[in-house]
Design a protein around this motif. Structure first.
Motif, PDB file in Angstrom:
ATOM      1  N   LYS A 146     -45.381  30.205   0.540  1.00 56.49           N
ATOM      2  CA  LYS A 146     -45.276  31.611   0.137  1.00 56.49           C
ATOM      3  C   LYS A 146     -43.895  32.162   0.468  1.00 56.49           C
ATOM      4  N   ASN A 147     -42.878  31.332   0.195  1.00 59.12           N
ATOM      5  CA  ASN A 147     -41.463  31.712   0.333  1.00 59.12           C
ATOM      6  C   ASN A 147     -41.017  31.967   1.760  1.00 59.12           C
ATOM      7  N   VAL A 148     -41.764  31.475   2.740  1.00 58.96           N
ATOM      8  CA  VAL A 148     -41.329  31.606   4.127  1.00 58.96           C
ATOM      9  C   VAL A 148     -41.619  30.297   4.848  1.00 58.96           C
ATOM     10  N   PHE A 149     -40.741  29.939   5.782  1.00 56.68           N
ATOM     11  CA  PHE A 149     -40.955  28.715   6.537  1.00 56.68           C
ATOM     12  C   PHE A 149     -42.017  28.932   7.613  1.00 56.68           C
ATOM     13  N   ILE A 150     -42.910  27.959   7.729  1.00 57.06           N
ATOM     14  CA  ILE A 150     -43.844  27.909   8.843  1.00 57.06           C
ATOM     15  C   ILE A 150     -43.556  26.637   9.631  1.00 57.06           C
ATOM     16  N   LYS A 151     -44.017  26.598  10.861  1.00 62.33           N
ATOM     17  CA  LYS A 151     -43.703  25.498  11.764  1.00 62.33           C
ATOM     18  C   LYS A 151     -44.944  24.665  12.037  1.00 62.33           C
ATOM     19  N   LEU A 152     -44.835  23.360  11.807  1.00 58.85           N
ATOM     20  CA  LEU A 152     -45.906  22.418  12.138  1.00 58.85           C
ATOM     21  C   LEU A 152     -45.411  21.512  13.253  1.00 58.85           C
ATOM     22  N   LYS A 153     -45.893  21.744  14.458  1.00 57.57           N
ATOM     23  CA  LYS A 153     -45.450  20.934  15.592  1.00 57.57           C
ATOM     24  C   LYS A 153     -45.994  19.516  15.474  1.00 57.57           C
ATOM     25  N   PHE A 154     -45.153  18.535  15.801  1.00 56.97           N
ATOM     26  CA  PHE A 154     -45.604  17.145  15.757  1.00 56.97           C
ATOM     27  C   PHE A 154     -46.868  16.942  16.595  1.00 56.97           C
ATOM     28  N   GLY A 155     -46.941  17.625  17.724  1.00 57.77           N
ATOM     29  CA  GLY A 155     -48.086  17.455  18.616  1.00 57.77           C
ATOM     30  C   GLY A 155     -49.395  17.945  18.041  1.00 57.77           C
ATOM     31  N   ASP A 156     -49.334  18.764  16.992  1.00 58.60           N
ATOM     32  CA  ASP A 156     -50.546  19.286  16.351  1.00 58.60           C
ATOM     33  C   ASP A 156     -50.989  18.441  15.160  1.00 58.60           C
ATOM     34  N   ILE A 157     -50.183  17.427  14.810  1.00 62.83           N
ATOM     35  CA  ILE A 157     -50.469  16.612  13.625  1.00 62.83           C
ATOM     36  C   ILE A 157     -51.361  15.431  13.995  1.00 62.83           C
ATOM     37  N   LEU A 158     -52.488  15.296  13.277  1.00 61.61           N
ATOM     38  CA  LEU A 158     -53.369  14.140  13.460  1.00 61.61           C
ATOM     39  C   LEU A 158     -52.844  12.945  12.678  1.00 61.61           C
ATOM     40  N   LYS A 193     -44.631   8.726  19.005  1.00 62.98           N
ATOM     41  CA  LYS A 193     -46.089   8.871  19.017  1.00 62.98           C
ATOM     42  C   LYS A 193     -46.717   8.529  17.671  1.00 62.98           C
ATOM     43  N   PHE A 194     -45.903   8.440  16.627  1.00 60.80           N
ATOM     44  CA  PHE A 194     -46.433   8.192  15.286  1.00 60.80           C
ATOM     45  C   PHE A 194     -46.212   6.743  14.870  1.00 60.80           C
ATOM     46  N   VAL A 195     -47.223   6.178  14.174  1.00 61.19           N
ATOM     47  CA  VAL A 195     -47.149   4.790  13.739  1.00 61.19           C
ATOM     48  C   VAL A 195     -47.784   4.661  12.360  1.00 61.19           C
ATOM     49  N   ARG A 196     -47.203   3.814  11.552  1.00 61.26           N
ATOM     50  CA  ARG A 196     -47.753   3.507  10.230  1.00 61.26           C
ATOM     51  C   ARG A 196     -48.863   2.486  10.414  1.00 61.26           C
ATOM     52  N   VAL A 197     -50.080   2.801   9.972  1.00 58.08           N
ATOM     53  CA  VAL A 197     -51.207   1.886  10.135  1.00 58.08           C
ATOM     54  C   VAL A 197     -51.713   1.355   8.800  1.00 58.08           C
ATOM     55  N   HIS A 198     -51.178   1.892   7.719  1.00 59.57           N
ATOM     56  CA  HIS A 198     -51.638   1.523   6.379  1.00 59.57           C
ATOM     57  C   HIS A 198     -50.573   2.016   5.401  1.00 59.57           C
ATOM     58  N   ARG A 199     -50.529   1.446   4.209  1.00 61.24           N
ATOM     59  CA  ARG A 199     -49.531   1.905   3.238  1.00 61.24           C
ATOM     60  C   ARG A 199     -49.685   3.385   2.915  1.00 61.24           C
ATOM     61  N   SER A 200     -50.878   3.935   3.188  1.00 61.60           N
ATOM     62  CA  SER A 200     -51.145   5.338   2.852  1.00 61.60           C
ATOM     63  C   SER A 200     -51.288   6.247   4.059  1.00 61.60           C
ATOM     64  N   TYR A 201     -51.102   5.718   5.289  1.00 64.71           N
ATOM     65  CA  TYR A 201     -51.366   6.551   6.468  1.00 64.71           C
ATOM     66  C   TYR A 201     -50.338   6.347   7.580  1.00 64.71           C
ATOM     67  N   ILE A 202     -49.927   7.477   8.165  1.00 66.40           N
ATOM     68  CA  ILE A 202     -49.234   7.522   9.452  1.00 66.40           C
ATOM     69  C   ILE A 202     -50.137   8.310  10.392  1.00 66.40           C
ATOM     70  N   VAL A 203     -50.311   7.825  11.622  1.00 66.42           N
ATOM     71  CA  VAL A 203     -51.202   8.522  12.555  1.00 66.42           C
ATOM     72  C   VAL A 203     -50.461   8.865  13.847  1.00 66.42           C
ATOM     73  N   ASN A 204     -50.987   9.876  14.530  1.00 57.97           N
ATOM     74  CA  ASN A 204     -50.481  10.291  15.837  1.00 57.97           C
ATOM     75  C   ASN A 204     -51.311   9.592  16.911  1.00 57.97           C
ATOM     76  N   LEU A 205     -50.672   8.734  17.685  1.00 57.46           N
ATOM     77  CA  LEU A 205     -51.396   7.933  18.677  1.00 57.46           C
ATOM     78  C   LEU A 205     -52.019   8.773  19.787  1.00 57.46           C
ATOM     79  N   ASP A 206     -51.573   9.994  19.965  1.00 57.99           N
ATOM     80  CA  ASP A 206     -52.188  10.860  20.980  1.00 57.99           C
ATOM     81  C   ASP A 206     -53.659  11.138  20.667  1.00 57.99           C
ATOM     82  N   TYR A 207     -54.048  10.978  19.407  1.00 56.33           N
ATOM     83  CA  TYR A 207     -55.430  11.274  19.009  1.00 56.33           C
ATOM     84  C   TYR A 207     -56.221  10.019  18.657  1.00 56.33           C
ATOM     85  N   LEU A 208     -55.661   8.860  18.982  1.00 55.94           N
ATOM     86  CA  LEU A 208     -56.351   7.602  18.706  1.00 55.94           C
ATOM     87  C   LEU A 208     -57.549   7.442  19.643  1.00 55.94           C
TER      88      LEU A 208
END
Length: 240
Positions: A146-158, A193-208
């Protein structure tokens, strides 16, 4: 997801309040304005802003340029210089700390909006390839909605899921956001903290939570794991 936090250092209270009100109208979070160097550093320490708007002339001996130098040395986030003087001497002094953007009083709402975008964009270019819709600054995505930047912290990403020419970012609170780009490029900009586990997925190991023969579980979500990625996953877990 959180709003981009902006610190305003301006010793003319009416102007400071006007800037903060405009920032709120644009969709940003304006921190309590400060009037001098000491208040600015205290606010930076306490609030961890994402960007600062610094009037060059402030109350006290130290100026907005001094704040910018401190930000460069100790905090490393973008800033915008604000001044009513565009004379060669002022510009020359400001250029020494390489401001990502420069705003001259009086300014319009559109000029303020544009300066913020330019500052975020120019700053993010230091870490590699960027585009105008998605930026990466420190440990966060800055994406435009919506024409404004929002912030997505790496730590909040599954996880991040490939969606053709887009990638879907899934947050721990259930929110999903689309960005343009492929996983090959995205993984190079993320932290360890992030790793590629599949051609279609990157995951955050903090939530493994679980690792099985053909899948893993991230925050109660089952994700397929590719054979060639499993060894990399196990090796990375051992290194953390």
């Amino acid at each position: 997801m959180s709003k981009v936090k902006i610190l305003v250092a301006e010793d003319e209270i009416i102007i400071a309040d006007h800037i903060c009100d405009t920032l709120e109208e644009l969709g940003y979070e304006a921190l309590e304005p400060v009037i001098n160097y000491t208040e600015a550093i205290e606010s930076i320490e306490a609030e961890k802003p994402d960007i600062a708007i610094l009037d060059i002339q402030l109350s006290g001996r130290k100026t907005g340029i001094d704040i910018a130098e401190k930000i460069r040395e100790n905090y490393d986030f973008p800033f915008i210089f604000l001044t009513s003087n565009s004379d060669p001497l002022t510009v020359s002094q400001a250029k020494k700390v390489m401001p990502p953007a420069y705003l001259v009083k009086p300014f319009t709402k559109d000029e303020l909006y544009t300066s913020i975008e330019i500052a975020l964009y120019n700053y993010s270019k230091r870490v590699g390839e960027v585009n105008e819709e998605e930026l990466i600054i420190k440990d966060a995505f800055f994406i435009k909605e919506k024409n404004v930047f929002i912030k997505l912290k790496f730590g909040d990403i599954l996880l991040i899921k490939s969606e053709h020419v887009y990638a879907e970012i899934q947050l721990k609170n259930g929110q999903k956001h689309l960005i343009r780009g492929n996983l090959n490029k995205i993984i190079t900009k993320l932290n360890k903290k992030f790793v590629r586990v599949h051609r279609s997925y990157i995951v955050n190991l903090d939530y493994l939570e679980q690792i099985h023969q053909n899948n893993i579980v991230i925050h109660n979500v089952s994700i397929p794991i590719g054979k060639k990625h499993k060894d990399d996953l196990l090796q990375k877990i051992n290194l953390l």
